[in-house]
Design a protein around this motif. Structure first.
Motif, PDB file in Angstrom:
ATOM      1  N   ALA A 105       0.840  -1.201   0.000  1.00  0.00           N
ATOM      2  CA  ALA A 105       0.000   0.000   0.000  1.00  0.00           C
ATOM      3  C   ALA A 105       0.874   1.250   0.000  1.00  0.00           C
ATOM      4  N   ALA A 106       2.036   1.155   0.662  1.00  0.00           N
ATOM      5  CA  ALA A 106       2.917   2.316   0.774  1.00  0.00           C
ATOM      6  C   ALA A 106       3.755   2.536  -0.482  1.00  0.00           C
ATOM      7  N   PHE A 107       3.751   1.575  -1.394  1.00  0.00           N
ATOM      8  CA  PHE A 107       4.527   1.671  -2.647  1.00  0.00           C
ATOM      9  C   PHE A 107       3.580   1.611  -3.843  1.00  0.00           C
ATOM     10  N   PRO A 108       2.782   2.653  -4.087  1.00  0.00           N
ATOM     11  CA  PRO A 108       1.842   2.567  -5.214  1.00  0.00           C
ATOM     12  C   PRO A 108       2.574   2.463  -6.550  1.00  0.00           C
ATOM     13  N   VAL A 109       2.013   1.677  -7.456  1.00  0.00           N
ATOM     14  CA  VAL A 109       2.617   1.536  -8.774  1.00  0.00           C
ATOM     15  C   VAL A 109       2.440   2.846  -9.538  1.00  0.00           C
ATOM     16  N   ILE A 110       3.545   3.316 -10.131  1.00  0.00           N
ATOM     17  CA  ILE A 110       3.461   4.503 -10.987  1.00  0.00           C
ATOM     18  C   ILE A 110       3.181   4.055 -12.418  1.00  0.00           C
ATOM     19  N   LYS A 111       3.962   3.085 -12.876  1.00  0.00           N
ATOM     20  CA  LYS A 111       3.783   2.568 -14.232  1.00  0.00           C
ATOM     21  C   LYS A 111       4.525   1.235 -14.324  1.00  0.00           C
ATOM     22  N   ASP A 112       3.899   0.234 -14.901  1.00  0.00           N
ATOM     23  CA  ASP A 112       4.517  -1.085 -15.108  1.00  0.00           C
ATOM     24  C   ASP A 112       5.258  -1.580 -13.851  1.00  0.00           C
ATOM     25  N   VAL A 204       7.161   5.710  13.849  1.00  0.00           N
ATOM     26  CA  VAL A 204       5.801   6.252  13.723  1.00  0.00           C
ATOM     27  C   VAL A 204       5.533   6.642  12.267  1.00  0.00           C
ATOM     28  N   GLN A 205       6.542   7.237  11.606  1.00  0.00           N
ATOM     29  CA  GLN A 205       6.354   7.613  10.205  1.00  0.00           C
ATOM     30  C   GLN A 205       6.143   6.371   9.331  1.00  0.00           C
ATOM     31  N   ALA A 206       6.899   5.295   9.615  1.00  0.00           N
ATOM     32  CA  ALA A 206       6.748   4.065   8.826  1.00  0.00           C
ATOM     33  C   ALA A 206       5.320   3.543   8.949  1.00  0.00           C
ATOM     34  N   ARG A 207       4.771   3.641  10.157  1.00  0.00           N
ATOM     35  CA  ARG A 207       3.398   3.195  10.380  1.00  0.00           C
ATOM     36  C   ARG A 207       2.419   4.073   9.599  1.00  0.00           C
ATOM     37  N   GLU A 208       2.688   5.393   9.663  1.00  0.00           N
ATOM     38  CA  GLU A 208       1.806   6.345   8.996  1.00  0.00           C
ATOM     39  C   GLU A 208       1.777   6.101   7.487  1.00  0.00           C
ATOM     40  N   GLU A 209       2.893   5.656   6.938  1.00  0.00           N
ATOM     41  CA  GLU A 209       2.955   5.409   5.497  1.00  0.00           C
ATOM     42  C   GLU A 209       2.159   4.171   5.093  1.00  0.00           C
ATOM     43  N   GLY A 210       1.753   3.369   6.086  1.00  0.00           N
ATOM     44  CA  GLY A 210       0.936   2.198   5.771  1.00  0.00           C
ATOM     45  C   GLY A 210       1.723   0.916   5.618  1.00  0.00           C
ATOM     46  N   PHE A 257       5.135  13.550   8.661  1.00  0.00           N
ATOM     47  CA  PHE A 257       4.420  13.805   7.405  1.00  0.00           C
ATOM     48  C   PHE A 257       3.125  13.002   7.450  1.00  0.00           C
ATOM     49  N   PRO A 258       1.977  13.671   7.613  1.00  0.00           N
ATOM     50  CA  PRO A 258       0.716  12.924   7.686  1.00  0.00           C
ATOM     51  C   PRO A 258       0.479  12.130   6.413  1.00  0.00           C
ATOM     52  N   ARG A 259      -0.291  11.053   6.574  1.00  0.00           N
ATOM     53  CA  ARG A 259      -0.560  10.173   5.439  1.00  0.00           C
ATOM     54  C   ARG A 259      -1.181  10.936   4.279  1.00  0.00           C
ATOM     55  N   ARG A 260      -0.776  10.554   3.074  1.00  0.00           N
ATOM     56  CA  ARG A 260      -1.330  11.210   1.890  1.00  0.00           C
ATOM     57  C   ARG A 260      -2.820  10.915   1.768  1.00  0.00           C
ATOM     58  N   GLY A 261      -3.536  11.873   1.203  1.00  0.00           N
ATOM     59  CA  GLY A 261      -4.980  11.715   1.043  1.00  0.00           C
ATOM     60  C   GLY A 261      -5.302  10.602   0.072  1.00  0.00           C
ATOM     61  N   PRO A 262      -6.597  10.238  -0.039  1.00  0.00           N
ATOM     62  CA  PRO A 262      -6.985   9.157  -0.933  1.00  0.00           C
ATOM     63  C   PRO A 262      -6.645   9.440  -2.391  1.00  0.00           C
ATOM     64  N   ALA A 263      -6.549  10.735  -2.758  1.00  0.00           N
ATOM     65  CA  ALA A 263      -6.232  11.072  -4.146  1.00  0.00           C
ATOM     66  C   ALA A 263      -4.772  10.819  -4.464  1.00  0.00           C
ATOM     67  N   GLY A 264      -3.963  10.580  -3.454  1.00  0.00           N
ATOM     68  CA  GLY A 264      -2.560  10.273  -3.698  1.00  0.00           C
ATOM     69  C   GLY A 264      -1.690  11.505  -3.733  1.00  0.00           C
ATOM     70  N   GLY A 265      -2.270  12.688  -3.665  1.00  0.00           N
ATOM     71  CA  GLY A 265      -1.458  13.898  -3.697  1.00  0.00           C
ATOM     72  C   GLY A 265      -1.490  14.588  -2.350  1.00  0.00           C
TER      73      GLY A 265
END
Ligand code: HEM
Ligand code: FES
Lengths: 267, 232
Positions: A105-112, A204-210, A257-265
């Motif tokens: 979840a913390a490593f979203p695919v950008i492309k391929d 804590v940040q690692a947890r926040e990143e999911g 750094f709070p978790r990124r929103g659902p939009a990814g930005g």
């Protein structure tokens, strides 16, 4: 030699993605794995197709940019080496290889085969630093470091941040990465002032990143191209528990750094 | 020192243990601590049970000894129940969050190094939990035992193991416990930050040894009833 590839193709973060089969008929066993993909891409471009996106930079195992799974193995079948260091002689003529990106979840695919690993950068930014005395340079040998501590710190510092540990972990945990960074700074005298705080803010940040938690399964250390040892996780846990039980901070720790929103930005 | 932007109220101060509970590493440390408590309990429970081989008189006397002080008995029971509750809730929460950490599954992920025990902790744990419920209903409360007689432990145990399902349930649960401890007893040192490359191989051997001893020790009783060494 002839190699058949089942490659994960995904146009963008929102595309569901699928495996697509390719054939590379004239592979030399002296090629590196990434050179073999370069040959594939030249063919794809000539045909007017979209080349397969994959990350790479140094191509000698030191930068940590490359990485994907080959038949379920992060960085391919040669453990303790990156995929850019893996040569085609490790495969046989006619092999079918499935290439899949890191999945977390913390490593979203950008492309391929390219994933966004900026979560690692935010973990570093949350505490992976030491304060230094500015002004004139101190005498180089003024701070004595026991040899074993220096060795252990150097070993931990060998982490190239490729993300294979997360990819291999059934829990998608970043414990090996975070533990390596915490160990490499926490073992040295220069890292002592922030040692307790660092363990808390980075974890804590690692947890926040999911990222998930650590179950001591050990797949991470088994695939790590830098041979980071499982004991860095124990060191992180010890620092974290000690800091939490004895820390002087009034407030509960929050992610830098709070978790990124659902939009990814944003965020 | 204070500036006008400073809020009046100081930030809420969570208790230290609360802070541990809120973080993943802290939760694992609490799982490790409660795991130690449960492990020690299970170990001494096995030693107590093995007195069955010294005859009905000995076992029933031992049971009366445990019940000698209701206050002490209930204190220990409450303590164990709290440890179990913390362990189970933390384990389930962490497992659920780990599933969230990888929403898209791999087509294929090869396990190159890890033990089956380490990858199935939640399943061995849930099996143990189901067993604990059955076990209490069977030999403590008695409602799951067809011939329960209060205080006659030897008799009750033989009723349970006189039935195939009883033997099966106990042996399967003890194998699950063995799997759980095979990994858990070394992992807890990792969670508490007490392991290192020097001591880890020894810890792993120790964990394997206690897992085998506990599984065989507990299972020896239903097996002994099955083959007729222990008779009503
Ligand atoms: C006699 C009973 C039990 C004993 C002695 C025991 C012991 C342990 C120990 C020592 C650990 C290792 C902790 C660590 O890695 O820090 C562990 C982990 C675990 N236990 Fe238990 N346990 C018991 C019952 C249960 C039950 C009933 C559950 C039910 C859900 C459970 C679920 C888990 C899980 C999920 C883990 C792995 C946590 C992780 O993901 O790392 N356990 N147990
Ligand atoms: S490309 Fe730099 S490590 Fe592989």
């Amino acid at each position: 030699m002839r190699i058949v590839l089942d490659i994960w193709r995904q146009r963008g973060p929102r595309d569901p993605g699928r495996f697509v089969r390719y054939e590379v008929p004239d592979v030399s066993e002296h090629m590196s794995f990434l050179e073999m993909l370069d040959v594939l891409n030249v063919g794809l471009v000539e045909r007017g197709d979209d080349p397969v996106a994959f990350d790479s930079d140094c191509r000698e195992g030191i930068c940590g940019m490359c990485g994907f799974l080959v038949n379920g193995d992060p960085h391919g079948p040669t453990h303790h080496a990156t995929i850019c260091q893996t040569h085609m002689r490790h495969f046989a003529d006619g092999d079918t290889l499935r290439l899949e990106p890191w999945r977390a979840a913390a490593f979203p695919v950008i492309k391929d085969l390219v994933v966004d690993r900026s979560a690692f950068d935010r973990i570093i930014a949350a505490g992976g630093y030491v304060t230094i005395r500015t002004g004139s340079a101190p005498e180089a040998n003024a701070i004595l470091v026991p040899k074993t501590d220096a060795d252990r710190a150097m070993e931990a510092a060998a982490c190239i941040g490729c993300g294979a540990c997360v990819a291999a972990c059934p829990n998608a945990s970043a414990a090996l990465f975070t533990g390596a960074k915490i160990s490499h700074l926490g073992l040295l005298p220069q890292g002592q002032p922030e040692r307790a705080r660092r363990a808390v803010t980075m974890a804590v940040q690692a947890r926040e990143e999911g990222f998930g938690h650590c179950t001591s399964i050990g797949e991470c250390a088994a695939v790590c191209p830098a041979s980071i040892q499982l004991e860095v996780i124990a060191r992180m846990n010890r620092d974290f528990v000690k800091a939490t039980l004895t820390g002087r901070d009034e407030a509960a720790p929050v992610a830098v750094f709070p978790r990124r929103g659902p939009a990814g930005g944003g965020g | 020192m204070a500036t006008e932007a400073r809020p009046e109220q100081p930030p809420a101060r969570a208790s230290r243990l609360g802070l541990l509970w809120e973080s993943a590493i802290g939760k694992k440390a609490l799982m490790a601590a409660t795991g130690v408590v449960l492990f020690l309990y299970v170990f001494f429970h096995m030693l107590g049970n093995l007195q069955i081989f010294m005859g009905p008189g000995q076992l029933d006397r031992y049971a009366r000894l445990l019940h000698a002080s209701p206050q002490l008995l209930w204190t220990v029971r409450a303590f164990l129940l709290c440890a179990l509750a913390i362990h189970v809730v933390a384990g389930v929460q962490l497992d659920l969050s780990a599933r969230e950490a990888r929403p898209v599954r791999y087509q294929e992920l090869r396990s190159t190094h890890s033990s089956t025990a380490s990858r199935t902790m939640i399943w061995s744990g849930l099996l143990i939990l189901a067993f604990v419920v059955y076990h209490l209903l069977d030999l403590t409360v008695g409602v799951a035992n067809p011939g329960f007689r209060e205080g006659e432990v030897y008799h009750n145990v033989l009723v349970t193991f006189g039935r195939g399902v009883g033997v099966l349930a106990y042996v399967v649960a003890m194998v699950a416990l063995g799997f759980h401890l095979w990994h858990g007893v070394w992992s807890l040192f990792q969670s508490l930050g007490l392991s290192s490359r020097r001591v880890t191989p020894g810890l792993q051997r120790f964990a394997a040894a206690v897992a085998v001893i506990l599984t065989l020790g507990f299972s020896s009783i239903p097996m002994a009833v099955l083959i007729g060494i222990l008779r009503p």
